[in-house]
Motif scaffolding. Structure first.
Motif, PDB file in Angstrom:
ATOM      1  N   ILE A 706       0.863  -1.192   0.000  1.00  0.00           N
ATOM      2  CA  ILE A 706       0.000   0.000   0.000  1.00  0.00           C
ATOM      3  C   ILE A 706       0.889   1.228   0.000  1.00  0.00           C
ATOM      4  O   ILE A 706       1.687   1.441   0.916  1.00  0.00           O
ATOM      5  CB  ILE A 706      -0.939   0.001   1.215  1.00  0.00           C
ATOM      6  CG1 ILE A 706      -1.785  -1.271   1.230  1.00  0.00           C
ATOM      7  CG2 ILE A 706      -1.834   1.249   1.213  1.00  0.00           C
ATOM      8  CD1 ILE A 706      -2.603  -1.428   2.474  1.00  0.00           C
ATOM      9  N   SER A 707       0.736   2.026  -1.023  1.00  0.00           N
ATOM     10  CA  SER A 707       1.590   3.196  -1.185  1.00  0.00           C
ATOM     11  C   SER A 707       1.266   4.265  -0.138  1.00  0.00           C
ATOM     12  O   SER A 707       0.137   4.361   0.351  1.00  0.00           O
ATOM     13  CB  SER A 707       1.410   3.787  -2.591  1.00  0.00           C
ATOM     14  OG  SER A 707       2.080   5.014  -2.707  1.00  0.00           O
ATOM     15  N   ARG A 708       2.265   5.047   0.180  1.00  0.00           N
ATOM     16  CA  ARG A 708       2.038   6.219   1.023  1.00  0.00           C
ATOM     17  C   ARG A 708       1.379   7.340   0.226  1.00  0.00           C
ATOM     18  O   ARG A 708       0.904   8.318   0.795  1.00  0.00           O
ATOM     19  CB  ARG A 708       3.368   6.710   1.603  1.00  0.00           C
ATOM     20  CG  ARG A 708       4.046   5.723   2.537  1.00  0.00           C
ATOM     21  CD  ARG A 708       5.443   6.208   2.902  1.00  0.00           C
ATOM     22  NE  ARG A 708       5.404   7.507   3.546  1.00  0.00           N
ATOM     23  CZ  ARG A 708       6.494   8.260   3.762  1.00  0.00           C
ATOM     24  NH1 ARG A 708       7.677   7.836   3.344  1.00  0.00           N
ATOM     25  NH2 ARG A 708       6.387   9.436   4.361  1.00  0.00           N
ATOM     26  N   ARG A 709       1.366   7.184  -1.069  1.00  0.00           N
ATOM     27  CA  ARG A 709       0.829   8.218  -1.943  1.00  0.00           C
ATOM     28  C   ARG A 709      -0.668   8.042  -2.159  1.00  0.00           C
ATOM     29  O   ARG A 709      -1.186   6.922  -2.177  1.00  0.00           O
ATOM     30  CB  ARG A 709       1.532   8.184  -3.293  1.00  0.00           C
ATOM     31  CG  ARG A 709       3.041   8.234  -3.215  1.00  0.00           C
ATOM     32  CD  ARG A 709       3.513   9.628  -2.909  1.00  0.00           C
ATOM     33  NE  ARG A 709       4.960   9.760  -2.941  1.00  0.00           N
ATOM     34  CZ  ARG A 709       5.619  10.880  -2.751  1.00  0.00           C
ATOM     35  NH1 ARG A 709       4.954  11.992  -2.534  1.00  0.00           N
ATOM     36  NH2 ARG A 709       6.930  10.918  -2.781  1.00  0.00           N
ATOM     37  N   SER A 710      -1.345   9.167  -2.351  1.00  0.00           N
ATOM     38  CA  SER A 710      -2.774   9.132  -2.628  1.00  0.00           C
ATOM     39  C   SER A 710      -3.011   8.926  -4.120  1.00  0.00           C
ATOM     40  O   SER A 710      -2.256   9.429  -4.960  1.00  0.00           O
ATOM     41  CB  SER A 710      -3.426  10.433  -2.170  1.00  0.00           C
ATOM     42  OG  SER A 710      -4.782  10.479  -2.554  1.00  0.00           O
TER      43      SER A 710
END
Length: 824
Positions: A706-710
């Motif tokens: 799961i990326s830290r990015r939105s």
């Protein structure tokens, strides 16, 4: 020859002026006139003030007239008249000239107000000083301080002599502390308690320590207003004979405390027996009687009577009768406690507008302002159209204040001029931003937009951005009055290079250029509809691999070159509707605005999608002066694809996803960090079975990251409530430039196409956070805080201090945000 001297003509024009006049006891013919003591006043000017010329016969009466005339010139403070032979000798002492005027110790009165008062008394720099006026000025200022409860105040006018008959004038103030109200007593009230009567009073006493906004110092004018409120309280409840019999105001020996006592007679309640309309209502009698709030059998209500008079006046004003006279005549019957109300109406003459003038617009041309005025010259005057014109002008973003007045034409009782007095504010904005973050590092951006280009009302903008995540340039243009009917025409050209990894969203790079045009049509004063068409060319490259984005990329890439850049063209058609009843273009305090838009790409575009957005704001003023107001906001959005490519349903391009977080969406969260995050999948191609042979890996053994990015989402719901309050330490006349508000923001961005069940049972990389159901709209965020906005010479500045009230794992909360060039 030695003169015989008599004491005569000592004229005292005020308590500080005197004259010493010497004349003879017999008349003589003036052979010459000599004036001694002149410094600034020219001899010729002095002679013009004398009602005596060479050759005139002079006696005591004429000497008296001469002295009076010289004093009336205001140039002299002492005058003496004598005779040398037949020569008239006038000795004068000129009043000193005021060199400077200063004020010291004044807190409750501004220097500008003091100087304005002095100007009215002829006390100004460069003018002769009339010392006799100073005493009355001192007393007048003391009376002012007494009226606001400062009974120990002292005012001294200090005159300091200077060379060349000049003086420095200094007003020294010792204001002291205002007398506090110790107690307010109402004697004679049996129907209502003191607490009920004092509920709406401005003057208060015995307030709790935390109620620092209450007014506890005595002010005479405020007491008069509160007494009127007390009278209205009873009159609005039918007590027609209510009266304040007497008022006593007493002071403590130290002059720091005030006791107020009101003796009242409440009387009895009266009901309305009948309502009659007399006079000339221009044939609208039936309609007026139907809408009036006054009804037989109901209690008398003074507020409704006043409202009725104002309503009839405004109603007749719609038809050009701008100065009607509406009078309510009560016929009171004390026996049965009833009152008959007779409304007498005299519409006067129909008033016509000769000319409409504009004052105060140094930048904006009259033609631009006239386009917003619905009142026409040569037609009858209508207060409704004048108010509509004022509101339309006020909604212009480059207008700070707008007022109007009607000026009667001398000698014509049915013609007026209308003057619109406007105060402009900067119509251009310099958009700038500076920031630093762990991932974004240093970022800068700049832009210029002019909403009133060269005073024509046209909008021209040029923006260049060099922030870490984007380099872009854009030129926009809009002519709100392309035609005389209010049809607008505009367009834009833009180019951008974008790096999503520095924008707090998933990793991808893009290049885009676009060109568009739009045209708008007014439906009525408040509603407008716009149509637009925009062509865009987009290239995506250097992309990361996320489950949600691969569904989009798969439409344009082949298995032989899955990493190839993606390029597509689109033509976006849009239609929007807007409604605006706000009382101002910037920092409104009343009214509402709504905007709904729908955009869709044409079927021949490489991508097929649609988006719809609805935005609404409501302002509810809490006070009559609208310094306290409540703002409610709601923004909804949804988008998706339509049609299919090779059997695959089209979806909304992730570059068109909604994002949230930041000053204009959810304060208290980092920009664009709220909402779904990118999901990566790590799969094993093969696995070794019990027999030692390779077998295809089970997809259930995949690992997700799961990326830290939105990533953003295709659905959005944002809202908030703000309490707008007066800005501390800022004068009321700055309310249109500075705004302070306490806010609560709430909202979420989600993805209606996300399949949570497909990922919830997979293993997660230990470096990843929890997997949320990104299709769940109920995973909202919220924050609260305080915001200060300032319309600076560079454009709007926004300072926000906020705290996240509801956040989700992985959110990036921010306490302080600062923006230039953005307001909401």
């Amino acid at each position: 020859m030695k003169l015989k001297q008599l004491v005569a003509a000592g004229i005292v024009l005020s308590s500080a002026s005197f004259a010493n006049a010497q004349t003879t006891d017999s008349e003589f013919v003036v052979e010459d006139i000599r004036v001694e003591g002149l410094q600034r006043v020219a001899l010729g000017a002095a002679l013009t003030y004398m009602p005596v010329q060479v050759g005139d016969r002079l006696n005591d009466f004429r000497v008296t007239q001469l002295i009076r005339s010289l004093y009336s010139s205001t140039h002299f403070e002492r005058i003496a008249v004598s005779r040398e032979g037949n020569i008239l000798v006038v000795r004068v002492s000129e009043r000193p000239t005021i060199s400077t005027i200063t004020f010291d110790g004044n807190d409750d009165i501004k220097d500008e107000q003091l100087q304005e008062s002095l100007d009215g008394n002829g006390i100004r720099v460069g003018e002769p000083l009339d010392k006799t006026v100073l005493v009355s000025i001192e007393n007048g200022l003391k009376d002012f301080f007494y009226s606001i409860g400062k009974y120990n105040a002292e005012v001294d006018a200090i005159v300091t002599p200077l060379p060349r008959n000049r003086v420095d004038l200094k007003f020294s103030f010792e204001e002291g502390d205002a007398a506090e109200i110790q107690q307010i007593n109402v004697v004679g009230n049996e129907l209502f308690s003191d607490a009920e009567l004092f509920e709406n009073w401005e003057l208060q006493f015995d307030t709790p320590w935390w109620d620092f906004l209450s007014e506890t110092r005595y002010q005479q004018q405020t007491l008069q207003g509160d007494m009127e409120s007390l009278r209205n309280y009873y009159m609005d409840r039918g007590y027609l004979r209510f009266n304040v019999d007497s008022t006593q105001v007493s002071m403590t020996p130290e002059k720091d405390g005030i006791y107020v006592t009101l003796n009242v007679s409440e009387g009895e309640q009266y009901t309305i027996s009948d309502v009659e309309l007399v006079g000339d209502a221009l044939g609208h009698e039936e309609y007026i009687m139907q809408v009036l709030p006054l009804t037989s059998g109901e209690l008398y209500n003074q507020a409704e009577v006043t409202y009725t008079e104002e309503f009839i006046s405004k109603y007749l004003g719609r038809f050009g009768y701008a100065y009607p006279t509406v009078t309510t005549v009560p016929e009171i019957n004390d026996e049965d406690k009833t009152v008959k109300l007779t409304l007498s109406v005299d519409p006067g003459k129909r008033i016509y507008v000769r000319r409409i003038n504009f004052n105060g617009n140094s930048v904006t041309s009259d033609e631009v302002l006239r386009q917003k005025v619905v009142q026409m010259e040569g037609t009858w005057l209508s207060n409704a159209t004048l108010e509509s014109s004022k509101n339309a002008l006020s909604r212009l973003t480059y207008m700070e204040e707008v007022e109007f007045e009607t000026i009667r034409i001398p000698g014509q009782d049915d013609v007026v001029d209308v003057n619109f007095n406007v105060k402009e504010q900067p119509s251009g904005s310099f958009t700038a931003g500076i920031g630093y973050g762990d991932r974004t590092k240093l970022s800068l951006q700049a832009g210029i937009q002019q909403d009133n280009f060269l005073g024509t009302g046209k909008r021209l903008g040029f923006n260049v951005s060099t922030v870490s995540y984007q380099r872009s340039a854009q030129i926009t243009y809009n002519d709100p009055y392309f035609t005389i009917d209010g049809i607008s025409l505009g367009g834009s050209i833009s180019y951008s290079e974008f790096d999503g990894s520095d924008f707090n969203v998933i990793r991808y790079n893009s290049k885009q250029w676009s060109v568009g045009a739009n045209i708008g049509y007014p439906i009525n004063e408040f509603n407008r509809i716009n149509f637009g068409l925009t062509y865009s060319d987009v290239e995506l490259y250097n992309r990361g691999y996320y489950e949600q984005t691969e569904n989009f990329y798969r439409q344009f890439t082949s298995d032989s070159d899955p990493d190839a850049a993606v390029e597509y063209d689109s033509i976006l058609a849009s239609v929007s509707w807007s409604r605006n009843t706000l009382n101002r273009g910037l920092f409104p305090t009343a009214g509402s605005s709504q905007q709904a838009s729908f955009s869709i790409t044409t079927p021949d575009s490489d991508v097929n999608y649609f988006k719809t957005i609805f935005d609404t704001k409501f302002y509810f003023p809490l006070t009559r002066n609208q310094r306290w107001s409540v703002l409610t906001r709601l923004r909804l959005g949804y988008g998706n694809g339509y049609g299919d490519i090779d059997g695959n349903d089209q979806i909304l391009p992730f570059t068109q996803n909604f994002t949230a977080g930041g000053a204009d969406t959810l304060r208290g969260f980092e920009n664009n960090t709220v909402g779904p995050r990118g999901i990566g999948r790590s799969s094993q191609v093969t696995t070794v079975g019990p027999d030692g042979r390779p077998y295809p890996a089970d997809p259930a053994d995949d690992t997700i990251i799961i990326s830290r990015r939105s990533l953003g989402g295709n659905a959005m719901a944002l809202g908030g409530v703000e309490l707008i309050v007066p800005t501390p330490f800022v004068e009321e006349d700055m309310d249109n430039s500075v705004r302070t508000s306490f806010f609560v923001d709430v909202g979420n961005v989600w993805d209606t196409e996300f399949q949570y069940d497909e990922y919830k049972d997979l293993q997660r990389d230990p470096r990843s956070g929890s997997l949320l159901d990104y299709s769940d709209w109920k995973l909202y965020r919220s924050s609260a805080g305080i915001s200060v906005q300032w319309i600076s010479p560079m454009g709007p500045m926004v300072f926000s201090f906020s705290r996240a009230l509801k956040e989700r794992e992985g959110d990036d909360a921010k306490f302080f945000t600062f923006n230039i060039g953005q307001t909401f």
